[in-house]
Design an enzyme around this catalytic site. Structure first.
Site, PDB file in Angstrom:
ATOM      1  N   SER A  32      -0.386   9.869   6.137  1.00 33.39           N
ATOM      2  CA  SER A  32       0.958  10.429   5.952  1.00 33.39           C
ATOM      3  C   SER A  32       0.985  11.901   6.347  1.00 33.39           C
ATOM      4  CB  SER A  32       1.392  10.298   4.489  1.00 33.39           C
ATOM      5  OG  SER A  32       1.442   8.960   4.111  1.00 33.39           O
ATOM      6  N   LYS A  50      -1.400  17.052  -4.470  1.00 31.34           N
ATOM      7  CA  LYS A  50      -0.495  17.133  -3.320  1.00 31.34           C
ATOM      8  C   LYS A  50       0.925  17.492  -3.745  1.00 31.34           C
ATOM      9  CE  LYS A  50      -2.806  13.414  -0.716  1.00 31.34           C
ATOM     10  NZ  LYS A  50      -2.651  11.990  -0.322  1.00 31.34           N
TER      11      LYS A  50
HETATM   12  O1  PNS Z   1      -1.794   8.243  -1.398  1.00 36.15           O
HETATM   13  P1  PNS Z   1      -2.768   9.046  -2.232  1.00 36.15           P
HETATM   14  O2  PNS Z   1      -2.252  10.439  -2.486  1.00 36.15           O
HETATM   15  O3  PNS Z   1      -4.153   9.054  -1.666  1.00 36.15           O
HETATM   16  O4  PNS Z   1      -2.848   8.279  -3.638  1.00 36.15           O
HETATM   17  C1  PNS Z   1      -3.593   8.804  -4.714  1.00 36.15           C
HETATM   18  C2  PNS Z   1      -3.031   8.265  -6.024  1.00 36.15           C
HETATM   19  C3  PNS Z   1      -1.566   8.631  -6.145  1.00 36.15           C
HETATM   20  C4  PNS Z   1      -3.178   6.755  -6.037  1.00 36.15           C
HETATM   21  C5  PNS Z   1      -3.850   8.879  -7.183  1.00 36.15           C
HETATM   22  O5  PNS Z   1      -3.733  10.268  -7.139  1.00 36.15           O
HETATM   23  C6  PNS Z   1      -3.366   8.352  -8.538  1.00 36.15           C
HETATM   24  O6  PNS Z   1      -3.758   7.283  -8.945  1.00 36.15           O
HETATM   25  N1  PNS Z   1      -2.499   9.138  -9.203  1.00 36.15           N
HETATM   26  C7  PNS Z   1      -1.971   8.779 -10.518  1.00 36.15           C
HETATM   27  C8  PNS Z   1      -2.604   9.676 -11.584  1.00 36.15           C
HETATM   28  C9  PNS Z   1      -3.978   9.155 -11.964  1.00 36.15           C
HETATM   29  O7  PNS Z   1      -4.118   8.064 -12.476  1.00 36.15           O
HETATM   30  N2  PNS Z   1      -4.999   9.983 -11.668  1.00 36.15           N
HETATM   31  C10 PNS Z   1      -6.389   9.619 -11.921  1.00 36.15           C
HETATM   32  C11 PNS Z   1      -6.975   8.846 -10.764  1.00 36.15           C
HETATM   33  S1  PNS Z   1      -8.638   8.415 -11.087  1.00 36.15           S
END
Ligand code: PNS
Length: 164
Positions: free
Chosen positions: A128, A41
């Protein structure tokens, strides 16, 4: 002391997020709301704005802090004293991706357990991206975001500060 992390893009934080954060605060000693990077995103609001919105909406909850992490959630859990990830689950459509993330985080860090809280019925279909779209097109976002931040979000979205 049981510390939980509530991660998300929070772009911007919604009433649904605040409900999950508030309920996590009742279940755990301390909750870190973690503004995180979702590589899929392009954020509309800056990190500072998103942190400020969350702080203003959670100022009445004594055991909440807000932080930002650029890297992997599993690594943040290793570095912090947190051991639990709290995520809200909305409609069934959330389930597959959330389940995948929960298992992956556990594989990356065996201490990282994910707990899901069901979204309240009124927030079941709230996101969002919907808020951004409604605000950008001049709709009323008051139903979806807390009153403390509604005006600022509306102004920025109307000014065309909204990305995708
Ligand atoms: O609000 P969202 O965009 O659904 O949240 C998703 C989020 C930010 C929690 C996820 O993309 C995340 O944990 N990002 C950090 C990077 C990471 O650890 N990626 C691997 C996830 S398995």
């Amino acid at each position: 002391m049981r510390i939980a992390v509530c991660p998300g893009s929070f772009d911007p934080v919604t009433k649904g997020h605040i409900d999950i954060i508030r309920r996590a605060g009742m279940l755990f000693d301390h909750v870190i709301v973690l503004v995180s990077v979702n590589p899929d995103k392009q954020a509309t609001f800056s990190v500072d704005e998103r942190i400020d919105f969350i702080k203003r909406c959670t100022s009445g909850i004594h055991n909440i802090t807000v932080d930002y992490n650029e890297g992997l959630l599993a690594d943040y859990i290793s570095k912090s004293k947190a051991s639990v990830i709290v995520k809200g689950l909305r409609a069934m459509s959330d389930f597959e991706s959330e389940f995948q993330m929960a298992i992956t985080n556990k594989k990356l860090n065996s201490n990282a357990e994910t707990v899901f809280l069901p979204a309240m019925e009124e927030n079941m279909y709230l996101s969002s991206s919907q808020v951004r779209q409604i605000g950008r097109l001049g709709g009323d976002i008051r139903l979806f975001v807390p009153a403390e931040i509604e005006e600022e979000i509306q102004i920025k979205l109307q000014k065309g500060g909204a990305g995708k």
